[in-house]
Design a protein around this motif. Structure first.
Motif, PDB file in Angstrom:
ATOM      1  N   VAL A   1       2.389   4.958   9.730  1.00  0.00           N
ATOM      2  CA  VAL A   1       1.404   3.896   9.524  1.00  0.00           C
ATOM      3  C   VAL A   1       2.087   2.535   9.452  1.00  0.00           C
ATOM      4  O   VAL A   1       3.094   2.366   8.762  1.00  0.00           O
ATOM      5  CB  VAL A   1       0.598   4.134   8.226  1.00  0.00           C
ATOM      6  CG1 VAL A   1      -0.339   2.964   7.941  1.00  0.00           C
ATOM      7  CG2 VAL A   1      -0.187   5.432   8.314  1.00  0.00           C
ATOM      8  N   ILE A   2       1.490   1.567  10.151  1.00  0.00           N
ATOM      9  CA  ILE A   2       1.891   0.173  10.033  1.00  0.00           C
ATOM     10  C   ILE A   2       0.762  -0.581   9.341  1.00  0.00           C
ATOM     11  O   ILE A   2      -0.398  -0.507   9.760  1.00  0.00           O
ATOM     12  CB  ILE A   2       2.155  -0.468  11.411  1.00  0.00           C
ATOM     13  CG1 ILE A   2       3.309   0.230  12.117  1.00  0.00           C
ATOM     14  CG2 ILE A   2       2.447  -1.957  11.265  1.00  0.00           C
ATOM     15  CD1 ILE A   2       3.582  -0.301  13.531  1.00  0.00           C
ATOM     16  N   THR A   3       1.082  -1.293   8.270  1.00  0.00           N
ATOM     17  CA  THR A   3       0.110  -2.131   7.583  1.00  0.00           C
ATOM     18  C   THR A   3       0.863  -3.212   6.821  1.00  0.00           C
ATOM     19  O   THR A   3       2.059  -3.050   6.538  1.00  0.00           O
ATOM     20  CB  THR A   3      -0.775  -1.291   6.633  1.00  0.00           C
ATOM     21  OG1 THR A   3      -1.927  -2.031   6.248  1.00  0.00           O
ATOM     22  CG2 THR A   3      -0.021  -0.874   5.382  1.00  0.00           C
ATOM     23  N   TYR A   4       0.201  -4.292   6.492  1.00  0.00           N
ATOM     24  CA  TYR A   4       0.891  -5.396   5.817  1.00  0.00           C
ATOM     25  C   TYR A   4       0.852  -5.212   4.310  1.00  0.00           C
ATOM     26  O   TYR A   4      -0.223  -5.124   3.703  1.00  0.00           O
ATOM     27  CB  TYR A   4       0.261  -6.738   6.184  1.00  0.00           C
ATOM     28  CG  TYR A   4       0.882  -7.909   5.454  1.00  0.00           C
ATOM     29  CD1 TYR A   4       2.262  -8.109   5.468  1.00  0.00           C
ATOM     30  CD2 TYR A   4       0.094  -8.810   4.748  1.00  0.00           C
ATOM     31  CE1 TYR A   4       2.838  -9.174   4.798  1.00  0.00           C
ATOM     32  CE2 TYR A   4       0.658  -9.886   4.083  1.00  0.00           C
ATOM     33  CZ  TYR A   4       2.035 -10.066   4.110  1.00  0.00           C
ATOM     34  OH  TYR A   4       2.603 -11.121   3.432  1.00  0.00           O
ATOM     35  N   ILE A   5       2.026  -5.159   3.694  1.00  0.00           N
ATOM     36  CA  ILE A   5       2.163  -5.097   2.245  1.00  0.00           C
ATOM     37  C   ILE A   5       3.073  -6.243   1.823  1.00  0.00           C
ATOM     38  O   ILE A   5       4.211  -6.335   2.291  1.00  0.00           O
ATOM     39  CB  ILE A   5       2.759  -3.752   1.785  1.00  0.00           C
ATOM     40  CG1 ILE A   5       1.906  -2.591   2.313  1.00  0.00           C
ATOM     41  CG2 ILE A   5       2.845  -3.695   0.260  1.00  0.00           C
ATOM     42  CD1 ILE A   5       2.467  -1.222   1.983  1.00  0.00           C
ATOM     43  N   THR A   6       2.587  -7.134   0.976  1.00  0.00           N
ATOM     44  CA  THR A   6       3.396  -8.273   0.552  1.00  0.00           C
ATOM     45  C   THR A   6       4.643  -7.789  -0.194  1.00  0.00           C
ATOM     46  O   THR A   6       4.664  -6.680  -0.746  1.00  0.00           O
ATOM     47  CB  THR A   6       2.604  -9.207  -0.372  1.00  0.00           C
ATOM     48  OG1 THR A   6       2.276  -8.508  -1.587  1.00  0.00           O
ATOM     49  CG2 THR A   6       1.317  -9.691   0.295  1.00  0.00           C
ATOM     50  N   GLU A   7       5.659  -8.627  -0.235  1.00  0.00           N
ATOM     51  CA  GLU A   7       6.887  -8.268  -0.955  1.00  0.00           C
ATOM     52  C   GLU A   7       6.595  -7.998  -2.423  1.00  0.00           C
ATOM     53  O   GLU A   7       7.156  -7.076  -3.024  1.00  0.00           O
ATOM     54  CB  GLU A   7       7.917  -9.391  -0.817  1.00  0.00           C
ATOM     55  CG  GLU A   7       8.509  -9.526   0.575  1.00  0.00           C
ATOM     56  CD  GLU A   7       9.608 -10.563   0.619  1.00  0.00           C
ATOM     57  OE1 GLU A   7      10.073 -10.990  -0.461  1.00  0.00           O
ATOM     58  OE2 GLU A   7      10.007 -10.959   1.738  1.00  0.00           O
TER      59      GLU A   7
END
Length: 353
Positions: A266-272
């Motif tokens: 899975v590719i998804t945006y997770i903030t640092e």
């Protein structure tokens, strides 16, 4: 203890919560105003279709009689998305008078305030959010009646005051419902699947552009899943070698854990900031509009990594997102036996079960 969940279904979380509670011996029912778009199961549904305005008088009668019935049948109420038995939460003073236990679970846009969200993740500016004054007023109102609030991870935590501090219960699914089909590491033509419930929120335009650019260099099949039943969508997900969820939101959601349950990378945006709050073994590739093309390309070129991420993802959801485990946590909250853990500690509590 007789437990009622309602009145909205949000990505299966009401259904999976009830299923998890039942697996732990609790008497729980799910009652909805209307079916979810993907038709998750329920116990009772009033079939209130918003488009049928000529039915509103009938709907009003259904809602009122459901309110009378449920007010005396249940002693614990778990409401989703800020809705309760009556419109505008008119039932809450009466339920409190009857000394009922009331819990509200929030899922995102029902509590996410503009000014706070923008500070944490500037990509929310591209999405646009609901007026925060209205949300803040409603939160204070619900806080007068609720025994506790529940959220899924730390992303929504800053939207609550110290007095309204919520419990964190990770997202729930039923792993056994999904048969993993891990990507073939030797496959040459790579299938990429994207399933936007809302194109603007998911960053679909950026994903489209990245895939189109990569098609000039690689043999790619791109499947866009929209306007399908859940069964139809699941069949498309099973074809995937890579699943791209969203690249703006800053955390992972139900689609991501369903994909991991199927053994997909899975590719998804997770903030640092959010990455620090999840277990160290989180097997998600984080990507934003700035690097989505690069991250997809890395997975196209590395079949073994695609396979490994699929295997690790399946293990991850079995440990942290099984509705049976999380149902036990929810039951403890009802009984006043749970602790308000945050970040990694909230996930560690599930792992220990």
């Amino acid at each position: 203890m007789k437990i009622m969940h309602g009145m909205r279904e949000v990505a299966g979380q009401a259904y999976y919560s009830v299923k998890g509670l039942r697996s732990n011996g609790y008497d729980a029912k799910l009652i909805l105003w209307d079916e979810s778009p993907v038709h998750y199961p329920y116990d009772e549904c009033m079939k209130m279709v918003q488009e049928k305005k000529y039915m509103y008088p009938i709907y009003a009668i259904r809602v009122f009689f459901n309110f009378i019935k449920c007010s005396f049948k249940y002693d614990t109420y778990h409401f989703h998305f800020g809705h309760s038995l009556l419109p505008w939460n008119l039932d809450l003073p009466f339920l409190k008078l009857l000394k009922k236990n009331i819990f509200f679970e929030f899922h995102g846009s029902d509590v996410r305030q503009e000014s706070i969200a923008y500070r944490m993740n500037h990509y929310w500016r591209e999405v646009g959010l609901t007026n925060e004054e209205r949300l803040r007023t409603r939160m204070l109102k619900l806080g007068k009646y609720a025994k506790a609030f529940i959220i899924h991870d730390d992303e929504l935590l800053p939207h609550f005051t110290a007095e309204l501090q919520p419990y964190i219960v990770p997202l729930r699914i039923e792993p056994d419902r999904f048969t993993p089909k891990y990507p073939n590491p030797d496959k040459k033509k790579v299938t990429i699947v994207h399933a936007p419930s809302n194109r603007g929120v998911k960053g679909t335009s950026y994903i489209h552009k990245a895939v189109e650019n990569l098609k000039e260099k690689y043999d790619i099949e791109y499947i866009l899943v929209e306007n399908m039943t859940q069964d139809e969508a699941f069949k498309e997900y099973q074809k995937a070698d890579i699943i791209v969820d969203q690249i703006l939101g800053g955390s992972y959601g139900v689609f991501a854990i369903e994909a991991m349950a199927m053994g997909k990378p899975v590719i998804t945006y997770i903030t640092e900031q959010m990455q620090k709050t999840f277990p160290d073994e989180l097997p998600i590739v984080s990507a934003s509009p700035l690097n989505i093309e690069t991250e997809i390309e890395k997975l196209i070129l590395d079949g073994q990594r695609r396979y490994d991420l699929g295997v690790e993802g399946r293990k991850y959801i079995e440990i942290y997102h099984d509705c049976k485990k999380n149902g036990r946590i929810i039951g403890r909250i009802y009984e006043g036996k749970a602790k308000k853990a945050t970040g990694k500690d909230a996930f560690e509590e599930v792992k220990e079960l």
